[in-house]
Structure formats: structure tokens, C-alpha cells
Design an enzyme around this catalytic site. Structure first.
Site, PDB file in Angstrom:
ATOM      1  CD  GLU A   5      -2.724   1.192   2.529  1.00 52.09           C
ATOM      2  OE1 GLU A   5      -3.471   2.160   2.733  1.00 52.09           O
ATOM      3  OE2 GLU A   5      -2.658   0.198   3.279  1.00 52.09           O
ATOM      4  N   GLY A   6       0.476   2.232  -0.794  1.00 56.03           N
ATOM      5  CA  GLY A   6       1.195   3.498  -0.836  1.00 56.03           C
ATOM      6  C   GLY A   6       0.222   4.654  -0.900  1.00 56.03           C
TER       7      GLY A   6
ATOM      8  CG  PHE B  92      -0.204   5.030  -6.131  1.00 56.96           C
ATOM      9  CD1 PHE B  92      -0.926   4.209  -6.976  1.00 56.96           C
ATOM     10  CD2 PHE B  92       0.955   4.556  -5.577  1.00 56.96           C
ATOM     11  CE1 PHE B  92      -0.484   2.934  -7.261  1.00 56.96           C
ATOM     12  CE2 PHE B  92       1.406   3.294  -5.859  1.00 56.96           C
ATOM     13  CZ  PHE B  92       0.686   2.479  -6.696  1.00 56.96           C
ATOM     14  N   GLY B  93      -2.298   4.223  -3.818  1.00 63.15           N
ATOM     15  CA  GLY B  93      -3.219   3.104  -3.892  1.00 63.15           C
ATOM     16  C   GLY B  93      -2.656   1.826  -3.313  1.00 63.15           C
TER      17      GLY B  93
ATOM     18  CB  VAL C 242       0.224  -3.723  -5.154  1.00 59.13           C
ATOM     19  CG1 VAL C 242       0.576  -4.907  -6.043  1.00 59.13           C
ATOM     20  CG2 VAL C 242       0.693  -2.435  -5.806  1.00 59.13           C
TER      21      VAL C 242
ATOM     22  CG  ASP D 117      11.518   6.633  -8.544  1.00 57.41           C
ATOM     23  OD1 ASP D 117      12.364   7.072  -7.744  1.00 57.41           O
ATOM     24  OD2 ASP D 117      10.405   6.211  -8.181  1.00 57.41           O
TER      25      ASP D 117
END
Length: 386
Positions: free
Chosen positions: A81-82, A84-85, A87, A206
Site C-alpha cells: 500500500e502506498g 496512490f493506492g 497492490v 526513479d
């Protein structure tokens, strides 16, 4: 350009997630010197309307199918989880790509965007267009996407060995051998060389240990293309962008000016190569105040001396490596980390040097132990610059 780093404890943004078992991200720190609207769109590879212009090489998934593939996005399928959303781990039929029962078919990683995440949507869009058109053995494969109503999802191949970050820094994990580390460095260099050789001169922007994923044979692939963009063309020496990336990995001139070139990736590669040598993180937030806060700052005094450089080698290697090979790899890292980007080598030259080093007779005194490494769970990500 008034750039500043915020303390990671005060920033909970984590827009980079890797796609493997039990990924849990920490708060990432970004440095953003311009509003998103000032970052020019990706030339020739990205469109503002994904629904009508996504690459036809990708599978368009229905949202209900991805719900079924992930068992309704249940918590026991959550990989990470981050900001933006999330996985999730899912299963699809190998031939039809239809949802399959858990434990059958092909395992995939499904990234689901948070509806309120504007920056996440931009990165989602970039990934669809870049990974939808780019195919290389050292880039993670994007299988498909879902753009239905306000749902935005991506479906990736599943990388069972997790991230390089995991195997270098997680406590209790069996250390990876010298041969394997050099194989990974070569794989990463191949991926970057491929990107830099394209007509669009794609800059990854990145590169970090958590974005380098490993398959079942520990072959490395670059993941998370949300920050990638086209490089300069014609007489242009750089592209000007808002400053994004990861603290500790981003090139100093890029942080200072926002001027982005392929040499920015070369610097980041130098940091990753240094991590492979030292077994230390690019950033160490646990250090006491007053101690160098980046791996580069800490290591540079040792790197210029062929004898002293051996003192910073990862002790978990147990000395099972060629001293000459370690010294040569350190010398290459120094070149990549040069403060003047003009003095850094091209990635194609870095790759050639690594391949020459790794195929020489005096490469290593150990055997490659790819199949002897236990599968492990993912640890926290390094801090990202917003």
C-alpha cells in the site's frame, strides 16, 4: 530554485509500490519544485485520454474481472500500500486472461489507484503508455489495465523474489553472493541502456533498490515507470521538469536545477552499484545527527583509494569476492557519481565495463547461488522525493 527536503516522518506519500509478496511501504519523501501542470507531457508516448489511446498490446480488463481475480481485493491478497493506492495478488488464466481460482493459472500483481490521488493518476497514465509500448527482458511486463468509470488499475507480471532492497537490507535474509550482485547490476544496466537508446531517449528517473524486482532466477527488471519521461532531443541538452525521484538516489544537479538528462539515471545507477558493494542503504534515517545522511557522502572518502575501498565492502559477503573486481566496480561507481554530469559515462559504456569485469578470469571466488536463496517478504521502501 527553492528546493527543500521534508522529513520523512512528516510526509506520508508513497506513490511507488513493488509487486510481490507482502510489500509494505514506508512514508516516502518527495521534493517538488513545480506544480504538476508545469511538467510537460511525454513526447510521443503518452496521451491525456487513456481510454481511447492506450497501446493495443495491453489487455483491457473489466473491473469485475479484477475483483474476481483478487478475491474482491481481500486483505489477505494485499501485497502493498502506498499514497496512490494498493497492490493485490491475483490469479488469471494463462491463455484467456480471465480471472482464475486462487492457486491456479498465472499469478499477477494488480495495482489499484486511489480515486482521490491526482499524482497517482498521472503516474498510472505514464506506466500504461510506457510499459504498454516498451518490451525488454529487464523491464517488468505490464499485462493490462482497467479504465472503467473512475476505477484505474494496472496488471503486472508477478515477481516472486521481490525487490533488490529486500535482499540487501532486510535483517535475517540470506545475503546474495558477489556473482549474483554483479548479475543484477548488469541486468539493471541493460534495462537503462535500452531506455536511453530509444528514439524518445527515455529517462527512467526513479532508479532505486526497491524498484529493481527479481524473478524466480534472480534476474532483475526495472519496475514503476510512473516518473519516466522522454529525454532531450535535437540541440537540447536537457529537459526541465519538476524535481521528483528518491532522496539519496537523485543526481545533485537535477535536484538543484530541475534539468533532467540520461546522465541523471547514470548517477542513480552509481548509487545502486554502491549499495550492492556496501550493503548499505542510499539513505539511513537511523544514523545519529551529524553523520553523513547519504551513502554517497559516507563512501566517497574510501572510493578514491583502491585499498581503503575494501573496508566498506559488505561484511555479509564474508570476503568471498575478487578484490580486483570489487576495486574495479568501485572505480566505476565513482565515475557514475561524478558531480559533473558531463564526466559521467554513458549507460552503454557502463554496461560494457560491467560485462567485461564480470567475464574476466578474476571475477569471483564464489559460485553463483541463485537457487539457494530463500524467498522473503518485502521491507520498507527508501524515502522518495516529492
Amino acid at each position: 530554485m527553492g528546493n527543500c527536503f521534508r522529513h520523512p516522518a512528516k510526509c506520508a506519500h508513497a506513490s511507488s509500490i513493488n509487486f510481490f509478496e507482502s510489500t509494505k511501504t514506508s512514508s516516502n519523501v518527495k521534493l517538488d519544485s513545480k506544480p504538476p501542470s508545469e511538467d510537460k507531457p511525454l513526447r510521443g508516448l503518452i496521451s491525456t485520454e487513456v481510454d481511447t489511446s492506450v497501446p493495443n498490446t495491453l489487455k483491457s480488463f473489466a473491473f469485475i474481472d479484477l475483483k474476481n481475480a483478487t478475491r474482491n481485493f481481500k486483505s489477505d491478497s494485499l501485497l502493498g500500500e502506498g499514497g496512490f493506492g494498493w497492490v493485490f495478488k491475483g490469479w488469471i488464466d494463462e491463455n484467456t486472461l480471465a480471472p482464475a481460482k486462487r492457486g491456479t493459472g498465472t499469478v499477477v500483481a494488480v495495482k489499484r489507484l486511489k480515486r482521490e490521488s491526482f499524482q497517482g493518476h498521472k503516474e498510472w497514465l505514464a506506466e500504461v503508455n510506457y510499459l504498454g509500448q516498451l518490451r525488454h527482458k529487464n523491464l517488468v511486463k505490464l499485462i493490462g489495465y482497467c479504465s472503467e468509470s473512475d476505477n484505474r488499475l494496472l496488471v503486472y507480471e508477478y515477481m516472486p523474489k521481490g525487490s533488490l532492497e529486500n535482499h540487501l537490507f532486510r535483517k535475517g535474509v540470506q545475503p546474495i553472493s558477489w556473482n549474483l550482485r554483479m548479475n543484477i547490476a548488469i541486468d539493471v544496466a541493460r534495462g537503462l541502456s535500452f531506455l536511453h537508446s530509444l528514439d524518445a531517449n527515455v529517462i527512467y528517473r526513479d532508479l532505486k533498490a526497491s524498484n529493481i524486482l527479481l524473478d524466480s532466477d534472480f534476474s532483475a527488471r526495472l519496475s514503476d515507470f510512473g516518473l519516466a519521461r522522454d529525454g532531450p532531443t535535437g540541440d537540447n541538452t536537457h529537459v526541465s521538469t519538476r524535481v521528483v525521484g528518491t532522496r539519496g538516489y537523485a543526481a545533485p544537479e537535477y535536484i538543484a536545477t530541475g534539468h533532467l538528462t540520461p546522465k541523471s539515471d547514470v548517477y542513480s545507477f552509481g548509487v545502486v552499484l554502491l549499495e550492492l558493494l556496501c550493503g548499505r542503504r542510499a539513505m539511513d534515517d537511523e544514523k545519529a545527527v551529524g553523520i553523513e545522511d547519504t551513502l554517497v557522502d559516507w563512501a566517497k572518502p574510501f572510493l578514491s583509494d583502491a585499498r581503503r575501498v575494501l573496508r566498506i565492502m559488505d561484511t555479509r559477503l564474508g570476503g568471498q569476492y575478487s578484490k580486483k573486481a570489487a576495486q574495479a566496480a568501485a572505480a566505476l561507481a565513482v565515475q557514475c557519481l561524478h558531480t559533473d554530469p558531463k564526466n559521467r559515462p554513458l549507460m552503454v559504456d557502463v554496461l560494457a565495463k560491467l560485462e567485461q569485469l564480470h567475464t574476466s578470469r578474476d571475477v569471483s571466488s564464489t559460485k553463483d547461488s541463485r537457487l539457494n536463496h530463500a524467498w522473503v517478504k518485502h521491507s520498507n521502501h527508501p524515502h522518495r522525493i516529492i
